[in-house]
Scaffold this motif. Structure first.
Motif, PDB file in Angstrom:
ATOM      1  N   SER A 249       0.889  -1.156  -0.143  1.00  0.00           N
ATOM      2  CA  SER A 249      -0.123   0.117  -0.051  1.00  0.00           C
ATOM      3  C   SER A 249       0.929   1.418  -0.166  1.00  0.00           C
ATOM      4  CB  SER A 249      -0.936  -0.102   1.276  1.00  0.00           C
ATOM      5  OG  SER A 249      -1.328   1.254   1.397  1.00  0.00           O
ATOM      6  N   ALA A 250       1.753   1.345   0.809  1.00  0.00           N
ATOM      7  CA  ALA A 250       2.728   2.405   1.007  1.00  0.00           C
ATOM      8  C   ALA A 250       3.524   2.734  -0.154  1.00  0.00           C
ATOM      9  CB  ALA A 250       3.606   2.273   2.267  1.00  0.00           C
TER      10      ALA A 250
ATOM     11  N   GLY B 273       4.418   2.981  -3.858  1.00  0.00           N
ATOM     12  CA  GLY B 273       3.765   3.042  -4.882  1.00  0.00           C
ATOM     13  C   GLY B 273       3.945   4.172  -6.103  1.00  0.00           C
ATOM     14  N   LEU B 274       3.303   4.565  -6.909  1.00  0.00           N
ATOM     15  CA  LEU B 274       3.687   5.913  -7.702  1.00  0.00           C
ATOM     16  C   LEU B 274       4.012   7.041  -6.873  1.00  0.00           C
ATOM     17  CD1 LEU B 274       0.760   5.552 -10.222  1.00  0.00           C
ATOM     18  CD2 LEU B 274       3.236   5.015 -10.488  1.00  0.00           C
TER      19      LEU B 274
ATOM     20  N   ILE C  45      -8.075  10.518  -4.936  1.00  0.00           N
ATOM     21  CA  ILE C  45      -6.657   9.851  -5.273  1.00  0.00           C
ATOM     22  C   ILE C  45      -6.774   8.852  -6.462  1.00  0.00           C
ATOM     23  CG2 ILE C  45      -4.662   8.704  -4.522  1.00  0.00           C
ATOM     24  CD1 ILE C  45      -5.392   9.753  -1.755  1.00  0.00           C
TER      25      ILE C  45
ATOM     26  N   TYR D 123      -4.750   8.923 -10.003  1.00  0.00           N
ATOM     27  CA  TYR D 123      -3.632   7.758  -9.675  1.00  0.00           C
ATOM     28  C   TYR D 123      -3.875   6.755 -10.739  1.00  0.00           C
ATOM     29  CZ  TYR D 123      -0.630   5.098  -6.605  1.00  0.00           C
ATOM     30  OH  TYR D 123       0.630   4.492  -6.009  1.00  0.00           O
TER      31      TYR D 123
ATOM     32  N   LYS E  59       2.656   9.240   0.582  1.00  0.00           N
ATOM     33  CA  LYS E  59       3.290   8.156   0.401  1.00  0.00           C
ATOM     34  C   LYS E  59       3.119   7.004   1.528  1.00  0.00           C
ATOM     35  CE  LYS E  59       7.628   8.897   0.002  1.00  0.00           C
ATOM     36  NZ  LYS E  59       8.081   7.628   0.090  1.00  0.00           N
TER      37      LYS E  59
ATOM     38  N   SER F  59       0.325   6.260   2.897  1.00  0.00           N
ATOM     39  CA  SER F  59      -1.079   5.816   2.835  1.00  0.00           C
ATOM     40  C   SER F  59      -1.893   6.254   4.068  1.00  0.00           C
ATOM     41  CB  SER F  59      -1.244   4.379   2.590  1.00  0.00           C
ATOM     42  OG  SER F  59      -0.385   4.038   1.456  1.00  0.00           O
TER      43      SER F  59
ATOM     44  N   MET G  55      -6.505   8.620   5.749  1.00  0.00           N
ATOM     45  CA  MET G  55      -7.827   8.551   4.996  1.00  0.00           C
ATOM     46  C   MET G  55      -8.545   6.989   5.222  1.00  0.00           C
ATOM     47  SD  MET G  55      -6.621   7.731   1.448  1.00  0.00           S
ATOM     48  CE  MET G  55      -7.645   6.621   1.049  1.00  0.00           C
TER      49      MET G  55
ATOM     50  N   THR H  72      -7.036   4.138   5.181  1.00  0.00           N
ATOM     51  CA  THR H  72      -6.491   3.104   4.396  1.00  0.00           C
ATOM     52  C   THR H  72      -5.876   2.148   5.398  1.00  0.00           C
ATOM     53  OG1 THR H  72      -5.983   4.022   2.028  1.00  0.00           O
ATOM     54  CG2 THR H  72      -4.654   2.010   2.493  1.00  0.00           C
TER      55      THR H  72
ATOM     56  N   SER I  25      -4.984  -1.044  -2.256  1.00  0.00           N
ATOM     57  CA  SER I  25      -5.285  -0.663  -0.596  1.00  0.00           C
ATOM     58  C   SER I  25      -6.258   0.884  -0.735  1.00  0.00           C
ATOM     59  CB  SER I  25      -4.224  -0.029  -0.101  1.00  0.00           C
ATOM     60  OG  SER I  25      -3.363   1.073  -0.583  1.00  0.00           O
TER      61      SER I  25
HETATM   62  N1  PHE Z   1       0.862   5.178  -0.703  1.00  0.00           N
HETATM   63  C1  PHE Z   1       0.763   5.036  -2.057  1.00  0.00           C
HETATM   64  C2  PHE Z   1       1.827   5.742  -3.061  1.00  0.00           C
HETATM   65  O1  PHE Z   1       2.755   5.978  -2.483  1.00  0.00           O
HETATM   66  C3  PHE Z   1      -0.505   5.937  -2.374  1.00  0.00           C
HETATM   67  C4  PHE Z   1      -1.656   5.705  -1.609  1.00  0.00           C
HETATM   68  C5  PHE Z   1      -2.211   7.026  -0.912  1.00  0.00           C
HETATM   69  C6  PHE Z   1      -2.198   4.629  -1.249  1.00  0.00           C
HETATM   70  C7  PHE Z   1      -3.319   6.979   0.017  1.00  0.00           C
HETATM   71  C8  PHE Z   1      -3.318   4.578  -0.314  1.00  0.00           C
HETATM   72  C9  PHE Z   1      -3.743   5.743   0.353  1.00  0.00           C
HETATM   73  O2  PHE Z   1       1.825   5.437  -4.330  1.00  0.00           O
END
Ligand code: PHE
Length: 449
Positions: free
Chosen positions: A19-20, A22-23, A100, A104, A226, A228, A231, A233, A322
């Motif tokens: 989850s953490a 990612g993009l 998001i 995203y 970053k 997550s 919110m 998650t 996530s």
């Molecule tokens: N953490 C994810 C990322 O870095 C994005 C994300 C944000 C996922 C909020 C879940 C909740 O890409």
């Protein structure tokens, strides 16, 4: 009916890390660092991660695990008073998840498209003009970019319908280790480029004149994004944690691994930016226009580039799972929908909302609010308003309302873990430092005082 959950310790770590990472790490972190002055931005980002990000992540995980429910229900169920007020955290979270995901899935679509492009054509080039053209033609063609976004939504939706353990845990367990491996290979390549040193200097020597209240808000917003957090998650994922999971330890590992991936992504990109004369301030296109240059002069470059975009697509997919899980868990549990129906409903919302983000690079490019197109607007509202406000409320709830005793018993797994000192430190920061910092940074950054 028994509630689904993550089955193994490694699965818990992989899903949370999935989850953490990612993009946010691979795409956002490098371009934001580039736009906002390099190392000084990194420093503010690091402080936000330690003083704001980690405490909120621990709080969310433990609140979710205790309530064993989706984000909205968690913040309704745990408080003794003002239930409706606190459940706003979850409601804001579901809204943030949609906002998001709207942009995203667009960026993830670009990543998927680059996987395809790398296989089918030679798009490698060290000429900034050429790589910018390839990227530009992708985002400016409405149907093509929508097609890739829909593909992304289809893939993520399919995995989500399989559930927490069979879908999320099983997928992320395979993808996360591969991601690290690929990234290390790419960094080795990048660090052997002629101007690697300039890239490193840019990333690691601070220029404090670049820091102002807005930049601090951006850095904190990035930390929220970053990790997550803010919110629901991590609240939702926490609800799938086993009761014997060591939450402070897991959160710390996730935070450190997330940080390493971001730094590795920075190490992969900035040497190339300087070697081939790209602009570090290129913004959201940075990743897509520099990566084809990194590999252009390398034997077997196309294979490496394929690896890179595959890796980015894995990272994006784990994070989107996530994000989507937040509304899906809520629709299933509180609205009594089947998982498939909940997923379909969420995807339908995202097809509509996501299109406004994707089309903001072509047909809707002149539609602006506060000078931001839809894409930037969704990004700004979520990272710099919804997540920090959500995080502030979570910190206030965990630190001031839920109670010290609950925190100590739940985080020590009813005194089976010997981690009282760590909990005390966490509790102190959460109660006195995190909320004040978030509050001031929000007000100053949004120019509210
Ligand atoms: N953490 C994810 C990322 O870095 C994005 C994300 C944000 C996922 C909020 C879940 C909740 O890409």
């Amino acid at each position: 009916m028994q509630r689904d959950g993550f089955k193994t310790r490694f699965g818990i770590l992989a899903a949370t890390l999935g989850s953490a990472v990612g993009l946010g790490n691979i795409w956002k972190f490098p371009y934001m660092t580039g736009e906002n002055g390099g190392a000084s931005f990194l420093l503010v980002y690091l402080l936000s991660t330690f003083l704001v990000g980690l405490p909120i992540m621990i709080s969310e995980l433990v609140l979710g695990r205790t309530a064993k429910a989706n984000a909205i229900t968690t913040y309704y169920q745990l408080p003794k008073k003002n239930k409706n007020f606190w459940s706003l955290i979850g409601i804001g979270g579901v809204a943030a998840a949609f906002l998001i995901l709207a942009f995203y899935t667009d960026v993830a679509g670009w990543v998927y498209a680059y996987v395809y492009k790398t296989i089918t054509a030679n798009i490698l080039s060290t000429n900034p003009e050429e790589t910018s053209k390839t990227f530009g033609s992708l985002i400016s063609t409405p149907l093509t970019s929508l097609f890739w976004q829909w593909l992304v939504l289809g893939v993520v939706g399919l995995i989500i319908t399989m559930g927490a353990s069979k879908g999320i845990e099983r997928t992320t367990k395979k993808l996360m280790p591969l991601l690290f491996l690929f990234l290390v290979i790419i960094v080795v390549r990048s660090l052997t480029l002629p101007k690697a040193k300039e890239g490193l200097l840019f990333l690691f020597s601070p220029d404090f004149s670049k820091i102002n209240a807005q930049v601090v808000l951006l850095a904190m917003g990035l930390a929220f994004f970053k990790l997550s957090i803010g919110m629901g998650t991590m609240t939702t994922y926490g609800s799938y944690f086993r009761d014997d999971a060591n939450i402070p330890a897991t959160a710390t590992k996730v935070m450190l691994a997330d940080l390493s991936v971001s730094l590795l992504a920075g190490l992969a990109i900035f040497p190339a930016v300087f070697t081939y004369g790209y602009e570090p301030q290129a913004g959201p296109s940075l990743l897509f226009i520099t990566i084809p240059a990194i590999f252009a002069s390398l034997p077997g470059g196309r294979i490496f580039m394929l690896l890179f975009f595959l890796l980015a697509s894995f990272a994006a997919t784990g994070a989107m799972l996530s994000l989507l899980e937040v509304p899906v868990a809520y629709f299933c549990e509180s609205k009594k929908m089947s998982r498939t129906k909940a997923t379909l409903l969420s995807i339908a919302i995202l097809v509509a909302l996501g299109a406004t983000a994707t089309l903001s690079f072509n047909v809707l490019k002149d539609v602006k609010f506060f000078n931001l197109n839809f894409f930037d607007l969704y990004d700004f509202i979520s990272s710099n308003i919804l997540l920090p406000v959500g995080g502030l409320l979570i910190a206030l709830f965990a630190g001031w309302t839920w109670g010290k005793e609950k925190i100590f018993t739940t985080l020590s797994n009813y005194n089976t873990l010997n981690n009282q000192k760590i909990i005390s430190l966490y509790y102190f920061v959460l109660k006195y430092i995190t909320p004040i910092l978030v509050f001031i940074i929000l007000l100053k950054g949004l120019k509210l005082f």
